[in-house]
Design an enzyme around this catalytic site. Structure first.
Site, PDB file in Angstrom:
ATOM      1  N   GLU A 194      33.782  39.818  44.807  1.00  0.00           N
ATOM      2  CA  GLU A 194      32.445  40.256  44.383  1.00  0.00           C
ATOM      3  C   GLU A 194      32.206  39.900  42.918  1.00  0.00           C
ATOM      4  O   GLU A 194      31.120  39.464  42.526  1.00  0.00           O
ATOM      5  CB  GLU A 194      32.282  41.777  44.562  1.00  0.00           C
ATOM      6  CG  GLU A 194      32.247  42.249  46.015  1.00  0.00           C
ATOM      7  CD  GLU A 194      33.629  42.341  46.654  1.00  0.00           C
ATOM      8  OE1 GLU A 194      34.640  42.092  45.955  1.00  0.00           O
ATOM      9  OE2 GLU A 194      33.705  42.638  47.853  1.00  0.00           O
TER      10      GLU A 194
ATOM     11  N   GLY B  49      50.037  42.786  32.189  1.00  0.00           N
ATOM     12  CA  GLY B  49      49.791  44.231  32.102  1.00  0.00           C
ATOM     13  C   GLY B  49      48.353  44.499  31.726  1.00  0.00           C
ATOM     14  O   GLY B  49      48.081  44.962  30.603  1.00  0.00           O
ATOM     15  N   TYR B  50      47.425  44.169  32.633  1.00  0.00           N
ATOM     16  CA  TYR B  50      46.005  44.396  32.363  1.00  0.00           C
ATOM     17  C   TYR B  50      45.517  45.662  33.080  1.00  0.00           C
ATOM     18  O   TYR B  50      44.933  46.544  32.479  1.00  0.00           O
ATOM     19  CB  TYR B  50      45.138  43.225  32.855  1.00  0.00           C
ATOM     20  CG  TYR B  50      45.516  41.844  32.371  1.00  0.00           C
ATOM     21  CD1 TYR B  50      46.143  41.630  31.154  1.00  0.00           C
ATOM     22  CD2 TYR B  50      45.207  40.723  33.150  1.00  0.00           C
ATOM     23  CE1 TYR B  50      46.460  40.343  30.731  1.00  0.00           C
ATOM     24  CE2 TYR B  50      45.512  39.433  32.731  1.00  0.00           C
ATOM     25  CZ  TYR B  50      46.145  39.255  31.529  1.00  0.00           C
ATOM     26  OH  TYR B  50      46.445  37.990  31.119  1.00  0.00           O
TER      27      TYR B  50
ATOM     28  N   GLU C 247      44.111  32.457  34.790  1.00  0.00           N
ATOM     29  CA  GLU C 247      44.535  33.212  35.979  1.00  0.00           C
ATOM     30  C   GLU C 247      43.781  32.717  37.218  1.00  0.00           C
ATOM     31  O   GLU C 247      44.361  32.515  38.276  1.00  0.00           O
ATOM     32  CB  GLU C 247      44.269  34.706  35.766  1.00  0.00           C
ATOM     33  CG  GLU C 247      44.706  35.541  36.960  1.00  0.00           C
ATOM     34  CD  GLU C 247      44.841  37.016  36.630  1.00  0.00           C
ATOM     35  OE1 GLU C 247      44.510  37.415  35.501  1.00  0.00           O
ATOM     36  OE2 GLU C 247      45.278  37.760  37.519  1.00  0.00           O
TER      37      GLU C 247
HETATM   38  C1  LIG Z   1      49.445  43.372  45.121  1.00  0.00           C
HETATM   39  C2  LIG Z   1      48.683  43.432  43.827  1.00  0.00           C
HETATM   40  C3  LIG Z   1      49.183  42.778  42.717  1.00  0.00           C
HETATM   41  C4  LIG Z   1      48.517  42.855  41.493  1.00  0.00           C
HETATM   42  N1  LIG Z   1      49.087  42.279  40.387  1.00  0.00           N
HETATM   43  C5  LIG Z   1      48.533  42.531  39.167  1.00  0.00           C
HETATM   44  C6  LIG Z   1      49.210  42.109  37.976  1.00  0.00           C
HETATM   45  O1  LIG Z   1      50.264  41.466  38.022  1.00  0.00           O
HETATM   46  N2  LIG Z   1      48.695  42.485  36.767  1.00  0.00           N
HETATM   47  C7  LIG Z   1      47.519  43.196  36.670  1.00  0.00           C
HETATM   48  O2  LIG Z   1      47.105  43.491  35.550  1.00  0.00           O
HETATM   49  N3  LIG Z   1      46.846  43.578  37.778  1.00  0.00           N
HETATM   50  C8  LIG Z   1      47.331  43.267  39.016  1.00  0.00           C
HETATM   51  N4  LIG Z   1      46.679  43.696  40.149  1.00  0.00           N
HETATM   52  C9  LIG Z   1      45.449  44.463  40.000  1.00  0.00           C
HETATM   53  C10 LIG Z   1      44.214  43.693  40.445  1.00  0.00           C
HETATM   54  O3  LIG Z   1      43.861  42.733  39.475  1.00  0.00           O
HETATM   55  C11 LIG Z   1      43.111  44.747  40.675  1.00  0.00           C
HETATM   56  O4  LIG Z   1      43.471  45.451  41.861  1.00  0.00           O
HETATM   57  C12 LIG Z   1      41.764  44.106  40.814  1.00  0.00           C
HETATM   58  O5  LIG Z   1      41.326  43.646  39.561  1.00  0.00           O
HETATM   59  C13 LIG Z   1      40.732  45.098  41.401  1.00  0.00           C
HETATM   60  O6  LIG Z   1      40.741  46.261  40.663  1.00  0.00           O
HETATM   61  P1  LIG Z   1      40.823  47.696  41.383  1.00  0.00           P
HETATM   62  O7  LIG Z   1      41.983  47.680  42.305  1.00  0.00           O
HETATM   63  O8  LIG Z   1      40.788  48.742  40.318  1.00  0.00           O
HETATM   64  O9  LIG Z   1      39.519  47.785  42.275  1.00  0.00           O
HETATM   65  P2  LIG Z   1      38.057  48.078  41.746  1.00  0.00           P
HETATM   66  O10 LIG Z   1      37.793  47.346  40.480  1.00  0.00           O
HETATM   67  O11 LIG Z   1      37.853  49.557  41.742  1.00  0.00           O
HETATM   68  O12 LIG Z   1      37.193  47.414  42.880  1.00  0.00           O
HETATM   69  C14 LIG Z   1      37.012  48.027  44.158  1.00  0.00           C
HETATM   70  C15 LIG Z   1      35.941  47.229  44.882  1.00  0.00           C
HETATM   71  O13 LIG Z   1      34.704  47.326  44.154  1.00  0.00           O
HETATM   72  C16 LIG Z   1      34.203  46.012  43.861  1.00  0.00           C
HETATM   73  N5  LIG Z   1      33.575  46.000  42.549  1.00  0.00           N
HETATM   74  C17 LIG Z   1      34.086  46.474  41.385  1.00  0.00           C
HETATM   75  N6  LIG Z   1      33.235  46.204  40.361  1.00  0.00           N
HETATM   76  C18 LIG Z   1      32.183  45.536  40.891  1.00  0.00           C
HETATM   77  C19 LIG Z   1      30.997  44.967  40.349  1.00  0.00           C
HETATM   78  N7  LIG Z   1      30.718  45.002  39.027  1.00  0.00           N
HETATM   79  N8  LIG Z   1      30.149  44.317  41.192  1.00  0.00           N
HETATM   80  C20 LIG Z   1      30.406  44.230  42.527  1.00  0.00           C
HETATM   81  N9  LIG Z   1      31.521  44.766  43.097  1.00  0.00           N
HETATM   82  C21 LIG Z   1      32.412  45.393  42.299  1.00  0.00           C
HETATM   83  C22 LIG Z   1      35.436  45.114  43.864  1.00  0.00           C
HETATM   84  O14 LIG Z   1      35.097  43.771  44.118  1.00  0.00           O
HETATM   85  C23 LIG Z   1      36.252  45.732  44.993  1.00  0.00           C
HETATM   86  O15 LIG Z   1      35.805  45.254  46.241  1.00  0.00           O
HETATM   87  C24 LIG Z   1      47.295  43.585  41.392  1.00  0.00           C
HETATM   88  C25 LIG Z   1      46.762  44.213  42.526  1.00  0.00           C
HETATM   89  C26 LIG Z   1      47.445  44.149  43.724  1.00  0.00           C
HETATM   90  C27 LIG Z   1      46.858  44.879  44.901  1.00  0.00           C
END
Ligand SMILES: Cc1cc2nc3c(=O)[nH]c(=O)nc-3n(C[C@H](O)[C@H](O)[C@H](O)COP(=O)(O)OP(=O)(O)OC[C@H]3O[C@@H](n4cnc5c(N)ncnc54)[C@H](O)[C@@H]3O)c2cc1C
Length: 391
Positions: free
Chosen positions: A372, A124-125, A240
Site C-alpha cells: 500500500e 533496526g528500524y 532496501e
Molecule cells: C518477517 C519480518 C521480518 C522483518 N524484518 C525487519 C527488519 O529486519 N528490520 C526492520 O526494521 N523491520 C523489519 N520488519 C518490519 C516490517 O518492515 C514492518 O512489518 C512493515 O514496515 C509494516 O509495518 P507494521 O508491521 O507496523 O504494519 P503497519 O505499518 O501497521 O501496517 C499495517 C497495514 O496497514 C497498511 N498501512 C499502513 N500505513 C498506511 C498508509 N499510510 N496508507 C495505506 N496503507 C497503510 C500497511 O500497508 C499494512 O497493510 C520485518 C517484518 C516481518 C514480518
C-alpha cells in the site's frame, strides 16, 4: 536494453554453478529451514574468501576484481539451492548507504570489513508501534559526554542473531517534528545492554525483538548528521527496495513446474500439461519472471551507474513481491493436494519447497515497504497524482 542472456553471462552462470557445487554444503538449506536463520555464516566466509562479496565495489574500500555478473550468478545459484542470504542483503543496503552518506573514516573502517565478511549488519528500524510509519520511532539516543546512550525496543530485527551490528534508527530530539530529530547509529550486537529475543514467523523465518538498555556507543557510530537521520533513511530505504527485494525462487518456478507438468500423470491417461488451464497458469508465471528480471536489471544498472533507483526500486519490490505471492498460490492450485505436503513429508513435490514458499511469500508484501505504501509513493512521485492522506 537486450534482455537475452549474452554468451558471457551464460559462461558466468556455468562458473557460478561450478562454484556452488564445490562450496555449498547440501545440509545448509536444511539447517536454515530448521533454525529459521536466513543466513549461513560458513557460506558467507567462503563468499568473502573468493572476493564474491567485494565484486563491484571500489578497490580503495576493499572491492575485488570479481565480475559483478558472476557474483550475482553465484547468489542466484545459492538461492536455487534453497539458501537465503538475508544478512548479506541488509549489510549491502547499509554499506551502500555508508558509501553515500558516511564519513571517509567510516567508509574505510566499515566497508572493507563488510566485504571481508567480518561485519554483518541487521536493520533496526521497526518498533512495536512503528512499521510503515518508520519516522515515528521512539527509541531514544542521548549524548552523554563524548558518547551516546541508547534506550528502547526494536521489532523484527532480522538476522541480528548472526550479525555484528544493528543499524539503529533513534530519536535524538523529542521536541522537533517527526521527520526531524532522528539519527542513525551502527551499534555492535555484543554491546552491554543489548538483548536479542527470537520471534517465530508463519514463513518459518526466526526474526528478533531487540532491547536497548543504556547501550553506549561512541560518537563515531553516528551515521550522518545529528537529527538529520531522515536524510540517511531516504537513501537506506531506496537500497532496501531496490536491492533487497525478493526474487530468488521465482526465477525458475515456471521451468520447474513445466518439467513437473510434462510427466505428472492424470487418471484419464493424460499429463498435467494437457490441461489448458494448467498450461496457461504456468505461462503467466513465466511472463512475471521475465518482468521481474527486467525490473531487476534496470535497478542493478542504475546502482552500477551510481544512481539511486528510487521509483524503479519501489516498482520492482511491489511487482516481484505480489507476483511471488500469486505464483505460489497458483502453484498450490496446480499441484492439488500434494502441493501442501511440507518439507520432510514423504512424496512432497520438490521436497516440500512449494508449501514452504507459499508461507514464506506472505511477508514479502509487508517488509521492506508494504504494498500500500509503495503504491502511494509511485502514485505521488511517479504519476504525480494528488496525495490521498493529510500531511
Ligand atoms: C518477517 C519480518 C521480518 C522483518 N524484518 C525487519 C527488519 O529486519 N528490520 C526492520 O526494521 N523491520 C523489519 N520488519 C518490519 C516490517 O518492515 C514492518 O512489518 C512493515 O514496515 C509494516 O509495518 P507494521 O508491521 O507496523 O504494519 P503497519 O505499518 O501497521 O501496517 C499495517 C497495514 O496497514 C497498511 N498501512 C499502513 N500505513 C498506511 C498508509 N499510510 N496508507 C495505506 N496503507 C497503510 C500497511 O500497508 C499494512 O497493510 C520485518 C517484518 C516481518 C514480518
Amino acid at each position: 536494453m537486450d534482455f537475452w542472456e549474452s554468451d558471457e553471462l551464460a559462461a558466468h552462470r556455468d562458473a557460478a554453478r561450478a562454484w556452488a557445487e564445490a562450496n555449498v554444503e547440501p545440509e545448509w538449506a536444511e539447517q536454515q529451514h530448521t533454525t529459521g536463520c536466513h543466513q549461513t555464516v560458513e557460506m558467507h566466509v567462503r563468499l568473502a574468501r573468493d572476493g564474491i562479496l567485494g565484486a563491484g565495489w571500489p578497490a580503495e574500500y576493499g572491492g575485488s576484481d570479481v565480475d559483478p555478473d558472476f557474483a550475482r550468478a553465484v547468489f542466484d545459484e545459492c538461492a536455487l539451492r534453497g539458501l537465503h542470504t538475508d544478512g548479506w542483503s541488509t549489510t549491502v543496503m547499509v554499506a551502500r548507504t555508508l558509501e553515500q552518506v558516511g564519513t571517509e573514516a567510516q567508509k574505510r573502517r566499515y566497508l572493507p570489513a563488510a566485504l571481508r565478511g567480518e561485519l554483518m549488519v541487521a536493520l533496526g528500524y521497526s518498533e512495536p508501534d512503528t512499521g510503515s510509519d518508520v519516522a515515528a520511532a521512539k527509541t531514544a539516543a542521548f549524548r552523554d559526554g563524548d558518547s551516546w546512550l541508547i534506550n528502547g525496543q526494536k521489532m523484527f530485527t532480522s538476522t541480528a542473531q548472526v550479525c555484528s551490528h544493528v543499524f539503529v534508527l533513534a530519536r535524538t530530539n523529542f521536541n522537533a517534528p517527526k521527520h526531524k530529530g532522528l539519527s542513525l547509529f551502527l551499534v555492535p550486537t555484543d554491546s552491554t545492554g543489548l538483548a536479542i529475543q527470537p520471534i517465530h514467523t508463519l514463513g518459518g523465518q526466526v526474526t528478533n525483538a531487540t532491547f536497548y538498555t543504556d547501550v553506549r556507543v561512541p560518537d563515531t557510530a553516528l551515521v550522518g548528521a545529528v537529527d538529520e537521520g531522515w536524510d540517511v533513511m531516504k537513501v537506506a530505504l531506496v537500497y532496501e527496495r531496490g536491492v533487497g527485494a525478493p526474487a530468488s525462487l521465482t526465477q525458475t518456478l515456471s521451468r520447474d513446474l513445466a518439467a513437473w507438468a510434462r510427466q505428472a500423470g492424470r487418471p484419464d491417461g493424460m499429463v498435467a500439461f494437457d490441461d489448458p488451464l494448467t498450461a496457461e497458469r504456468i505461462g503467466r508465471i513465466a511472463v512475471d519472471e521475465l518482468v521481474t528480471r527486467a525490473f531487476t536489471k534496470k535497478v542493478n544498472w542504475l546502482v552500477h551507474k551510481g544512481d539511486l533507483p528510487g521509483i524503479e526500486g519501489n516498482m520492482r519490490k511491489l511487482f516481484s513481491s505480489e507476483a511471488t505471492q500469486r505464483h505460489y498460490s497458483e502453484t498450490l492450485d496446480i499441484l492439488g493436494a500434494d502441493g501442501i505436503l511440507a518439507p520432510g513429508a514423504a512424496n512432497a513435490p520438490a521436497g516440500g519447497i512449494f508449501e514452504h514458499a507459499f508461507r514464506a511469500a506472505v511477508v514479502t508484501t509487508i517488509y521492506g515497504g508494504a504494498s500500500e505504501i509503495l503504491r502511494e509513493i509511485i502514485a505521488e512521485r511517479h504519476l504525480i497524482l494528488p496525495r490521498n492522506r493529510p500531511h
